[in-house]
Structure formats: C-alpha cells, structure tokens
Design an enzyme around this catalytic site. Structure first.
Site, short mmCIF file in Angstrom:
data_model
loop_
_atom_site.label_atom_id
_atom_site.label_comp_id
_atom_site.label_asym_id
_atom_site.label_seq_id
_atom_site.Cartn_x
_atom_site.Cartn_y
_atom_site.Cartn_z
N HIS A 1 66.15 52.30 2.88
CA HIS A 1 66.78 51.66 4.04
C HIS A 1 68.26 51.43 3.72
O HIS A 1 68.60 50.58 2.91
CB HIS A 1 66.09 50.33 4.35
CG HIS A 1 66.71 49.58 5.50
ND1 HIS A 1 66.67 48.21 5.61
CD2 HIS A 1 67.36 50.01 6.60
CE1 HIS A 1 67.28 47.82 6.72
NE2 HIS A 1 67.71 48.90 7.34
N HIS B 1 62.69 47.85 14.90
CA HIS B 1 63.18 48.47 13.66
C HIS B 1 62.81 47.67 12.42
O HIS B 1 63.13 48.10 11.30
CB HIS B 1 64.69 48.66 13.73
CG HIS B 1 65.50 47.46 13.31
ND1 HIS B 1 65.35 46.21 13.86
CD2 HIS B 1 66.49 47.33 12.38
CE1 HIS B 1 66.20 45.37 13.30
NE2 HIS B 1 66.90 46.02 12.39
N GLU C 1 62.35 50.94 -1.91
CA GLU C 1 61.09 50.25 -2.23
C GLU C 1 59.99 51.25 -2.57
O GLU C 1 59.74 52.19 -1.80
CB GLU C 1 60.66 49.36 -1.05
CG GLU C 1 59.49 48.45 -1.36
CD GLU C 1 59.33 47.35 -0.32
OE1 GLU C 1 60.15 46.41 -0.32
OE2 GLU C 1 58.40 47.44 0.51
#
Length: 488
Positions: A249, A411, A221
């Site tokens: 991620h 998280h 992102e």
C-alpha cells in the site's frame, strides 16, 4: 434556533443506504448517498465528512449523485471515501477530489508458500523486507541507478520515461515482467500523462523515491489467506486458504503531493475567471476542458504512472527478498494492482464523465471491458486493507456497482480517530507489544507511526466490508490475516 445541517435531513433508503436529497440545501445540484449501516452512520456523523460530501454535490457539472463509502472520513475538500462524477464536456476537475497522494493504491502478490513454511523464517524475512524497501518520511535509499540493495535514483530522461510510460518502462529495465502489466489497472500506464505539466519541484521530490513506501498508513504486509468465501472467485484469482501473500500500500510519494499542491493553488487563482463559486475553497477546481483542467489531468496521470511504477519497484524488491529466502518457491505473482485516489474518464449512460475517486476503489464487474480478461468471469479484484493487526479483504467488483456508485467501493477501514488522538490514546510501544502478542512481526522506524496507525484508530474493517458486500458494490472472496508488517 440552530439551522438544521443538510446531512441531518438524510433519509434511510435501505439497510445499507442513506440519502441526503438535493433539496436539503439550496446549492446542491445532486443528491448525496452514503453506504453505511446504523453503527457506521453514527460514527460517520461525528466528523465533517458528510458536510464535505454535501459541498461536493454543489460542483459545476456534477452528475447522477455523489457517494460516500462506509469508510468515509474527513479529508481535504472532498471527504476520504468519496466518489463524484462530473461531465467531461461542461463539468470540472478538482485536485481535492483525487487527493495529495495521487494513485495511492494497493497491490496484492501471491506466493506458492504455505503459512507453516514461512513461519520459522518469518522474522528474518520481514527484517529483510524492511532493509530492502525504504520506508519513512523522505527516505529514498539514494545511490546509483540500481545497486545490491535495489536502491534506485532516476536521472533526467529516466524520470520522464517513468512519468510517460509507467510500468512499461520498467519491463525494459528488467524490474517488471511482461506478464505483470495485464494485472495492473490500465496496465500501469495512463496514456494522457504529460510530464511537462509537472513543476521542477515535483520532479525533484520524486527522483529518488521510486520503490519506497513512505509513512502514514502505507505498508508492506506479509499475510496468510485465512478464509475463502467464494471458491470459484478465489480459484480465478489463484488464492487458497493457508497461502502466503504480500499486500503493498503506497502511492506517488512527494511527487504526487507536489502536483496537488501546485494545482490547488493554480485553480484557486483562476476560478473567478470561470465564474466558479464554491462553499469551500479546498474544492478548488477548473473546467475539465480548460487549459488548467487539462494540464492538471496530464500531471495527475503522470503522477499516477509514477505511483504504479513505485509499487512495481517495491514488488521487484520484495521478489528479490523472497528469492533469497525461499528460492524458486518464493516466486511472487501479482494478483492485481488498483488505485484508490484517481480521476478517470469513463462512460456511464452514454455520457463521458470524469469520475473522482478519493479513498475509493474502482470495482468493475465481469461485464466491464476494463476488467482483465483472466478475471472476466468473476470481476475485477478489489483489495480492502485493514489496519495493523486486523484483517484485510479480497473482493471482486460487481456489474451493479456501475448503477450504484459509478463502479466504486471502499478502500479500507477508514479512520475513526485522528492521528493526534490516536497518539494520546496509547504509545507506539504499547501498540508494538499488542501486535507481537498476536504473533505479528513488526518493523517500523518510528514509534509515533505505530501509535498513529493503531487498530483502535480505525473503523471495524469486517463491518465496513460487510456493508459493501451486502449493498452489492463488491463481493467478498477472501479474508487475509497479517503475519508481519513493514511501516515507515
């Protein structure tokens, strides 16, 4: 009359903490503590994650308390967002306490670009990222060792070196800078890795997946630092308002999944030998010091090294894109890389314990020797991704977290809706239109993936982060706003 569930006996201990006492169920060895406010507690109570947390509190050798973060939701055996420490000497290790995506984690890259500089070229930049970084189920990129697209296939000895050495091997391959290592958890290498403990099937699944993001909630992102909450900490991390960043991620892909599959089966077969009785077979485990426990730990560390390396090769590819698009101004610096699916040996109260963090992020404070030297004044960086279209956060760990949660925090936002329910609620095209209406550029191979990962499928990330900040687990540093996202 229906018997009262153990979690329904929870006692509110403060504005952001609930405790299920060890007396709530006969087989509990320790208390179960949940960090949440009233609204989040109400959401968390809707699935079986609290029942799973209570089950974790029954494991042999579990110590202190078991914890659930405010993003907790139903998982395999252990809830996602759960933390449990077991004594290394006479406790167990459980693959379910790490999860199938071993060392799924988050890495933040920072540029010297400003949002206004990238905006006119945002669409072409996100498109280039999507072409350069393979995404989706099983997509590897194939090809020889390295070609112009950055495609990367590991052959024989190369894979073993990645499993054993992690990111250190990639420095030798010119896919990592020497200075990168100091800002990766464990410098991107867990020394206990044992590549020989992986099955041939696990290695086969991983050989052509290095540098890929996969599917589900994994992404690359492009973001902008929208707001800074703590100037000194932001300065230490090299972050300023208006700055362009990239959040990565992903984890160990099919290799890590196969390691978990192999060892859940193996431990299920040997538990009777060790006289381990569990309330849920998904908690399958073995004594940490046993042959099976040590083999799993070695295999898990090797898979973790693969995951660190995976994010490193994604970084290598992202750096190539930004160099093509922006020249020297596009240089990307690693702020930090931290796992949120791991079991690690750590010391608390003079006792060595195996801390299982499943969907929970290590959050060490300034006083911990494992906090990188450059961040020792403020604490170890922590990244909490939101879902597509919502904010992500940068925090730093606090020393108090060692007493409060074995040095752990959340998280992410945490699922509030199953993937199936999310797809029923809206289509991928509807999600895409909503994101584009927010001027967010989206690249995703499958519309169903967009529907599964829609913002409405997740808890409110702002609320989740406020809880960990107010509870003293980690301190807010900056809020990041999405500009463009690449998903599988």
């Amino acid at each position: 009359m229906t018997e009262t569930a153990a979690w329904e006996k929870a006692i509110r201990q403060g504005p952001f903490l609930y405790e299920i006492p060890a007396s709530a169920r006969d087989d509990m060895r320790v208390a179960a503590r949940v960090y949440a406010d009233d609204d989040l507690w109400s959401q968390i109570s809707q699935d079986r994650s609290l029942e799973q947390l209570v089950n974790v509190a029954t494991l042999p050798g579990v110590t202190g308390a078991v914890y659930a973060m405010p993003d907790v939701h139903l998982g395999y055996g252990f809830p996602v967002g759960g933390v449990a420490a077991t004594t290394a000497e006479d406790g167990i290790i459980s693959p379910g306490g790490v999860g199938y995506d071993i060392n799924c984690g988050v890495r933040l890259l920072a540029s010297d670009l400003r949002a206004e500089e990238i905006r006119p070229r945002l669409e072409e930049t996100v498109h280039d990222l999507s072409r350069s970084i393979p995404a989706g189920v099983g997509r590897s990129g194939g090809g020889g060792p390295v070609d112009k697209g950055g495609r990367f296939t590991l052959e024989g000895r190369e894979l073993d070196r990645v499993l054993a050495e992690g990111c250190r091997y990639l420095v030798e391959r010119d896919m990592a800078l020497p200075e990168d290592l100091s800002v990766i958890e464990a410098e991107g290498n867990l020394a206990a890795a044992d590549s020989g403990a992986l099955s041939p099937r696990a290695k086969q699944r991983g050989r052509d997946q290095l540098g890929t993001i996969g599917s589900g909630n994994h992404f690359v992102e492009v973001q902008v630092v929208e707001r800074v909450f703590h100037e000194a900490a932001a300065q230490a991390l090299g972050l300023t308002e208006g700055q362009v960043t990239i959040l990565i991620h992903t984890g160990s892909r099919g290799l890590g999944h196969q390691v978990c599959t192999d060892y859940v089966k193996r431990m299920d077969e040997v538990m009777a030998r060790y006289e381990i009785v569990l309330p849920d077979r998904e908690l399958a485990c073995a004594p940490f010091r046993s042959k099976e426990g040590q083999q799993y730990f070695g295999a898990m560390c090797a898979a973790a090294n693969f995951a660190f390396s995976n994010r490193q090769v994604v970084t290598y590819r992202a750096r190539a894109v930004f160099a093509r698009r922006f020249g020297d101004a596009g240089h990307l610096r690693i702020v930090y890389d931290v796992a949120h699916n791991m079991a690690k040996l750590e010391e608390y109260g003079g006792k060595e314990v195996c801390v299982h963090r499943k969907g929970a992020t290590r959050a060490f404070g300034p006083g911990n020797p494992e906090t990188p030297e450059r961040y020792r004044a403020v604490g170890q960086p922590v990244f909490i991704p939101g879902s597509m279209g919502t904010a992500s956060y940068v925090l730093v760990g606090r020393d108090a977290a060692e007493e409060l949660s074995f040095g752990s925090t959340c998280h992410g936002a945490g699922r509030a809706m199953s993937r199936r329910a999310a797809k029923r609620a809206q289509t991928g095209q509807e999600v895409r239109r909503k994101l584009e209406a927010q001027d967010i550029v989206v690249r995703c191979g499958r519309a169903s993936e967009l529907a599964e990962e829609a913002p409405m499928a997740y808890k409110d990330v702002d609320r989740v982060v406020d809880v960990v900040h107010e509870a003293g687990l980690a301190m807010k540093v900056a809020r990041l706003k999405p500009l463009g996202v690449v998903k599988g």
